[in-house]
Design an enzyme around this catalytic site. Structure first.
Site, PDB file in Angstrom:
ATOM      1  N   ASN A   1       0.564  -1.396   0.188  1.00 24.77           N
ATOM      2  CA  ASN A   1      -0.464   0.102  -0.037  1.00 24.77           C
ATOM      3  C   ASN A   1       0.737   1.240   0.108  1.00 24.77           C
ATOM      4  O   ASN A   1       1.493   1.776   1.092  1.00 24.77           O
ATOM      5  CB  ASN A   1      -0.962  -0.020   1.365  1.00 24.77           C
ATOM      6  CG  ASN A   1      -1.697   1.077   1.120  1.00 24.77           C
ATOM      7  OD1 ASN A   1      -1.644   1.578   0.389  1.00 24.77           O
ATOM      8  ND2 ASN A   1      -2.172   1.446   2.661  1.00 24.77           N
TER       9      ASN A   1
ATOM     10  N   HIS B   1      -9.350   0.328   5.406  1.00 20.45           N
ATOM     11  CA  HIS B   1      -7.640   0.172   5.831  1.00 20.45           C
ATOM     12  C   HIS B   1      -8.276   1.581   7.331  1.00 20.45           C
ATOM     13  O   HIS B   1      -8.983   2.230   7.062  1.00 20.45           O
ATOM     14  CB  HIS B   1      -6.856   0.759   4.818  1.00 20.45           C
ATOM     15  CG  HIS B   1      -5.753   1.466   5.433  1.00 20.45           C
ATOM     16  ND1 HIS B   1      -4.794   2.402   6.001  1.00 20.45           N
ATOM     17  CD2 HIS B   1      -4.212   0.797   5.146  1.00 20.45           C
ATOM     18  CE1 HIS B   1      -3.737   1.664   6.595  1.00 20.45           C
ATOM     19  NE2 HIS B   1      -3.858   1.236   6.093  1.00 20.45           N
TER      20      HIS B   1
ATOM     21  N   GLU C   1      -6.447   3.984   8.078  1.00 15.72           N
ATOM     22  CA  GLU C   1      -6.389   5.363   7.422  1.00 15.72           C
ATOM     23  C   GLU C   1      -7.714   6.193   7.661  1.00 15.72           C
ATOM     24  O   GLU C   1      -7.892   6.887   7.813  1.00 15.72           O
ATOM     25  CB  GLU C   1      -4.981   5.784   7.048  1.00 15.72           C
ATOM     26  CG  GLU C   1      -3.818   5.116   7.410  1.00 15.72           C
ATOM     27  CD  GLU C   1      -2.450   4.776   7.038  1.00 15.72           C
ATOM     28  OE1 GLU C   1      -3.115   5.213   5.953  1.00 15.72           O
ATOM     29  OE2 GLU C   1      -1.567   4.391   7.692  1.00 15.72           O
TER      30      GLU C   1
ATOM     31  N   GLY D   1       3.110   2.021  10.775  1.00 14.72           N
ATOM     32  CA  GLY D   1       3.371   3.171  10.819  1.00 14.72           C
ATOM     33  C   GLY D   1       4.474   3.284  11.739  1.00 14.72           C
ATOM     34  O   GLY D   1       4.894   3.991  11.899  1.00 14.72           O
TER      35      GLY D   1
ATOM     36  N   LYS E   1      -0.179   4.158   0.070  1.00 16.43           N
ATOM     37  CA  LYS E   1      -0.168   5.532   0.494  1.00 16.43           C
ATOM     38  C   LYS E   1      -0.291   6.453  -0.365  1.00 16.43           C
ATOM     39  O   LYS E   1      -0.399   6.659  -1.967  1.00 16.43           O
ATOM     40  CB  LYS E   1      -0.205   5.447   2.050  1.00 16.43           C
ATOM     41  CG  LYS E   1      -0.277   4.813   2.804  1.00 16.43           C
ATOM     42  CD  LYS E   1       0.164   4.422   4.266  1.00 16.43           C
ATOM     43  CE  LYS E   1      -0.189   3.070   4.330  1.00 16.43           C
ATOM     44  NZ  LYS E   1       0.157   3.514   6.482  1.00 16.43           N
TER      45      LYS E   1
ATOM     46  N   SER F   1       3.781  -2.685  10.688  1.00 16.01           N
ATOM     47  CA  SER F   1       5.386  -2.779  10.152  1.00 16.01           C
ATOM     48  C   SER F   1       5.792  -3.980   9.475  1.00 16.01           C
ATOM     49  O   SER F   1       7.116  -4.618  10.054  1.00 16.01           O
ATOM     50  CB  SER F   1       6.302  -2.217  11.303  1.00 16.01           C
ATOM     51  OG  SER F   1       5.193  -1.236  11.973  1.00 16.01           O
TER      52      SER F   1
ATOM     53  N   GLU G   1      -4.860  -6.157  11.013  1.00 16.32           N
ATOM     54  CA  GLU G   1      -3.749  -4.950  10.884  1.00 16.32           C
ATOM     55  C   GLU G   1      -4.294  -3.855  12.515  1.00 16.32           C
ATOM     56  O   GLU G   1      -4.912  -3.211  11.738  1.00 16.32           O
ATOM     57  CB  GLU G   1      -4.232  -4.014   9.866  1.00 16.32           C
ATOM     58  CG  GLU G   1      -3.990  -4.303   7.798  1.00 16.32           C
ATOM     59  CD  GLU G   1      -3.486  -2.846   7.474  1.00 16.32           C
ATOM     60  OE1 GLU G   1      -2.267  -3.533   6.962  1.00 16.32           O
ATOM     61  OE2 GLU G   1      -3.716  -2.924   6.755  1.00 16.32           O
TER      62      GLU G   1
END
Ligand code: PEP
Length: 255
Positions: free
Chosen positions: A9, A95, A97, A173, A11, A213, A167
């Site tokens: 991904n 996701h 985010e 991240g 992003k 990560s 996730e």
């Protein structure tokens, strides 16, 4: 035997030239990994150019989001038909985010997932708990709710187009990764929930990616877990050698 699926991904990163260069570099190596499905997920504006760069390779093109509506007055949104037109094969839905930065609800994720599957695309439904939820022992509850609500109304016949990504939000991240035991525990729980929602053989066939990560140096131990069927990768997917290291680990672990 589930074929591992490793997706990167990207992003909101990379210029058009950088995105094309990264996609091309990956496309040049991808044929060496026939036992792994490899996907990349550029920003919408780069999908066309990157799609052209990878079109003769086995690399699958993915999108980071899609609108739940078919067409019309939805300024700024991108429809599943527009994505299919650009040879997109899979779409991320929910996701973390999108959920936690843009405030997407389980109900909206559900609408988007159904739109993606009904358009004949693969939908990757992302689920995972925040750190305070893990600390409050709510990891299973959170994942269960996101699965049950996210998969509402999904016809079992479409389950072949579904991928789940676990996730943990605290690992995305941050450089923090779930241990292989933490990952396996939740993946096993998710598969059991999928068996309740669908049935055991459907659940056994579904791929559950781990994300948070993942890098070349920790991929092998995560991929060694029986219910971890690949990875959804953020930062490490922006470096071709790192990403290839993760794909190599997936290929070796799932031989
Ligand atoms: C992600 O964005 O899905 C992700 C897992 O990011 P990172 O690998 O950078 O943690």
């Amino acid at each position: 035997m589930r074929k591992p699926f490793v997706a990167g991904n990207w992003k909101m990163n990379l210029t058009r030239a950088e995105a094309v260069a990264l996609g091309s570099a990956l496309a040049a190596k991808a044929a060496a990994f026939p036992a792994v499905d490899i996907g990349i997920v550029p920003a919408f504006v780069h999908l066309d150019a990157v799609g052209q760069a990878i079109k003769t390779s086995p690399v699958l093109l993915g999108a980071q989001d899609a609108c739940a509506e078919k067409n019309g007055a939805f300024t700024g949104a991108i429809s599943t038909a527009m994505l299919s037109d650009l040879a997109v094969k899979f779409v991320l839905v929910g996701h973390s985010e999108r959920r936690h930065v843009f405030g997407e609800s389980d109900a909206l994720c559900n609408k988007k997932l159904l739109a993606v599957l009904n358009a004949g695309l693969i939908g990757v439904l992302c689920v995972g708990e925040k750190i305070e939820e893990r600390q409050a022992n709510k990891t299973f509850d959170v994942c269960k709710t996101q699965l049950v609500e996210g998969l509402k109304g999904l016809d079992k016949a479409k389950a072949g187009q579904l991928v789940i990504a676990y996730e943990p939000v605290w690992a995305i991240g941050t450089g923090l990764t779930a241990t292989k035991e933490q990952a396996q525990e939740v993946h096993k729980f998710i598969r059991a929930e999928l068996a309740t929602i669908f049935d055991q053989s459907t659940a056994d066939a579904l791929r559950i990616q781990y994300g948070g990560s993942v890098k070349a140096s920790n991929a092998a131990e995560l991929m060694s877990q029986p219910d971890v069927d690949g990875a959804l990768v953020g930062g490490a997917a922006l470096k071709v050698e790192e990403f290839l290291g993760i794909i190599t680990a997936a290929a070796a672990a799932k031989k």
